[in-house]
Design a protein around this motif. Sequence first.
Motif, PDB file in Angstrom:
ATOM      1  N   GLY A 140       0.818  -1.210   0.000  1.00  0.00           N
ATOM      2  CA  GLY A 140       0.000   0.000   0.000  1.00  0.00           C
ATOM      3  C   GLY A 140       0.851   1.259   0.000  1.00  0.00           C
ATOM      4  O   GLY A 140       0.542   2.231  -0.700  1.00  0.00           O
ATOM      5  N   GLY A 141       1.937   1.240   0.782  1.00  0.00           N
ATOM      6  CA  GLY A 141       2.852   2.379   0.810  1.00  0.00           C
ATOM      7  C   GLY A 141       3.498   2.618  -0.543  1.00  0.00           C
ATOM      8  O   GLY A 141       3.630   3.764  -0.987  1.00  0.00           O
ATOM      9  N   LEU A 142       3.893   1.534  -1.205  1.00  0.00           N
ATOM     10  CA  LEU A 142       4.510   1.679  -2.529  1.00  0.00           C
ATOM     11  C   LEU A 142       3.501   2.194  -3.558  1.00  0.00           C
ATOM     12  O   LEU A 142       3.853   3.011  -4.417  1.00  0.00           O
ATOM     13  N   LEU A 143       2.268   1.731  -3.473  1.00  0.00           N
ATOM     14  CA  LEU A 143       1.244   2.246  -4.404  1.00  0.00           C
ATOM     15  C   LEU A 143       0.965   3.725  -4.138  1.00  0.00           C
ATOM     16  O   LEU A 143       0.801   4.503  -5.078  1.00  0.00           O
ATOM     17  N   ALA A 144       0.929   4.101  -2.868  1.00  0.00           N
ATOM     18  CA  ALA A 144       0.751   5.525  -2.544  1.00  0.00           C
ATOM     19  C   ALA A 144       1.943   6.328  -3.051  1.00  0.00           C
ATOM     20  O   ALA A 144       1.779   7.443  -3.564  1.00  0.00           O
ATOM     21  N   HIS A 145       3.137   5.760  -2.928  1.00  0.00           N
ATOM     22  CA  HIS A 145       4.323   6.461  -3.427  1.00  0.00           C
ATOM     23  C   HIS A 145       4.293   6.548  -4.952  1.00  0.00           C
ATOM     24  O   HIS A 145       4.783   7.524  -5.531  1.00  0.00           O
ATOM     25  N   ALA A 146       3.705   5.561  -5.617  1.00  0.00           N
ATOM     26  CA  ALA A 146       3.570   5.618  -7.073  1.00  0.00           C
ATOM     27  C   ALA A 146       2.694   6.805  -7.480  1.00  0.00           C
ATOM     28  O   ALA A 146       2.964   7.461  -8.497  1.00  0.00           O
ATOM     29  N   VAL A 147       1.682   7.095  -6.685  1.00  0.00           N
ATOM     30  CA  VAL A 147       0.849   8.280  -6.947  1.00  0.00           C
ATOM     31  C   VAL A 147       1.702   9.539  -6.767  1.00  0.00           C
ATOM     32  O   VAL A 147       1.623  10.480  -7.571  1.00  0.00           O
ATOM     33  N   TRP A 148       2.533   9.569  -5.721  1.00  0.00           N
ATOM     34  CA  TRP A 148       3.463  10.675  -5.461  1.00  0.00           C
ATOM     35  C   TRP A 148       4.413  10.830  -6.651  1.00  0.00           C
ATOM     36  O   TRP A 148       4.692  11.949  -7.096  1.00  0.00           O
ATOM     37  N   ASP A 149       4.890   9.699  -7.188  1.00  0.00           N
ATOM     38  CA  ASP A 149       5.763   9.719  -8.367  1.00  0.00           C
ATOM     39  C   ASP A 149       5.045  10.328  -9.568  1.00  0.00           C
ATOM     40  O   ASP A 149       5.612  11.168 -10.274  1.00  0.00           O
ATOM     41  N   ALA A 150       3.822   9.885  -9.800  1.00  0.00           N
ATOM     42  CA  ALA A 150       3.054  10.387 -10.950  1.00  0.00           C
ATOM     43  C   ALA A 150       2.836  11.898 -10.834  1.00  0.00           C
ATOM     44  O   ALA A 150       2.962  12.628 -11.824  1.00  0.00           O
ATOM     45  N   TYR A 151       2.521  12.355  -9.637  1.00  0.00           N
ATOM     46  CA  TYR A 151       2.338  13.781  -9.411  1.00  0.00           C
ATOM     47  C   TYR A 151       3.626  14.546  -9.736  1.00  0.00           C
ATOM     48  O   TYR A 151       3.599  15.560 -10.439  1.00  0.00           O
ATOM     49  N   HIS A 152       4.752  14.048  -9.239  1.00  0.00           N
ATOM     50  CA  HIS A 152       6.020  14.742  -9.481  1.00  0.00           C
ATOM     51  C   HIS A 152       6.466  14.633 -10.938  1.00  0.00           C
ATOM     52  O   HIS A 152       7.127  15.542 -11.449  1.00  0.00           O
ATOM     53  N   TYR A 153       6.107  13.563 -11.592  1.00  0.00           N
ATOM     54  CA  TYR A 153       6.389  13.457 -13.025  1.00  0.00           C
ATOM     55  C   TYR A 153       5.620  14.551 -13.765  1.00  0.00           C
ATOM     56  O   TYR A 153       6.153  15.219 -14.647  1.00  0.00           O
ATOM     57  N   ARG A 154       4.356  14.719 -13.389  1.00  0.00           N
ATOM     58  CA  ARG A 154       3.508  15.703 -14.061  1.00  0.00           C
ATOM     59  C   ARG A 154       3.991  17.132 -13.824  1.00  0.00           C
ATOM     60  O   ARG A 154       4.075  17.925 -14.755  1.00  0.00           O
ATOM     61  N   LEU A 163      13.662  10.238 -12.746  1.00  0.00           N
ATOM     62  CA  LEU A 163      13.552   9.494 -11.481  1.00  0.00           C
ATOM     63  C   LEU A 163      12.091   9.233 -11.146  1.00  0.00           C
ATOM     64  O   LEU A 163      11.731   8.125 -10.736  1.00  0.00           O
ATOM     65  N   ALA A 164      11.228  10.219 -11.333  1.00  0.00           N
ATOM     66  CA  ALA A 164       9.805  10.035 -11.049  1.00  0.00           C
ATOM     67  C   ALA A 164       9.221   8.923 -11.916  1.00  0.00           C
ATOM     68  O   ALA A 164       8.455   8.079 -11.432  1.00  0.00           O
ATOM     69  N   GLU A 165       9.596   8.897 -13.185  1.00  0.00           N
ATOM     70  CA  GLU A 165       9.104   7.863 -14.099  1.00  0.00           C
ATOM     71  C   GLU A 165       9.625   6.489 -13.690  1.00  0.00           C
ATOM     72  O   GLU A 165       8.872   5.510 -13.627  1.00  0.00           O
ATOM     73  N   PHE A 166      10.917   6.401 -13.409  1.00  0.00           N
ATOM     74  CA  PHE A 166      11.543   5.156 -12.957  1.00  0.00           C
ATOM     75  C   PHE A 166      10.858   4.641 -11.693  1.00  0.00           C
ATOM     76  O   PHE A 166      10.480   3.474 -11.582  1.00  0.00           O
ATOM     77  N   CYS A 167      10.697   5.531 -10.729  1.00  0.00           N
ATOM     78  CA  CYS A 167      10.134   5.166  -9.430  1.00  0.00           C
ATOM     79  C   CYS A 167       8.672   4.736  -9.560  1.00  0.00           C
ATOM     80  O   CYS A 167       8.231   3.816  -8.874  1.00  0.00           O
ATOM     81  N   LEU A 168       7.933   5.392 -10.419  1.00  0.00           N
ATOM     82  CA  LEU A 168       6.532   5.035 -10.650  1.00  0.00           C
ATOM     83  C   LEU A 168       6.416   3.587 -11.106  1.00  0.00           C
ATOM     84  O   LEU A 168       5.620   2.808 -10.578  1.00  0.00           O
TER      85      LEU A 168
END
Length: 185
Positions: A140-154, A163-168
């Motif tokens: 769940g934490g990783l999925l929430a962080h994936a949302v954080w990644d998507a936001y920062h990618y945008r 890094l945001a794309e990789f991490c997502l």
Amino acid sequence: MTKLPEHWPILAGIAAAALIGLDMSEGVDAAPALAASALVYFGAAALRKPSAVWPLFFGSVVVIFATELLGGGGVDPTWVILALAVPFLAYGLPQGRRSPDTPPPYGGWSYHLIAMAAFGTAAAVALGVTETVGAYVVAGGLLAHAVWDAYHYRINKVVTRSLAEFCLVLDTIVAAVIVTVTVTD
């Protein structure tokens, strides 16, 4: 010189997720990855240098492997990664308070502080509960962080887009692997 594909971070994220997945016996094994994902963003925000993310990422990988290799005296790498957030807190907090309205890409220090606390807490909690519950907390934490990644990618601020794309990709795949490993146990 050969040019990298445009979305090389996707390929790198898939490869990194495969390496993590191959080494995973329990889903909670990825707790250090959750803590490290938060630390990389937090460190970049504290330093106010988006270009610091890749060195921070590779540094966290080294810390995780070194802690596991050396046995860490029974210390889980998650705790080492979380301890490394303290110097970034000490450095970034006074700067964040001095300039709360700093223009992008450095603004939003308080959001990164909250994110570090939330993701770090999730990683720590995962270590203190049953393996099954811990696995789902990490996923769940990783999925929430994936949302954080998507936001920062945008928004393309605070961390580099690569890094945001990789991490997502990495966070999403590892979370799926954790759920699969946990469900099939």
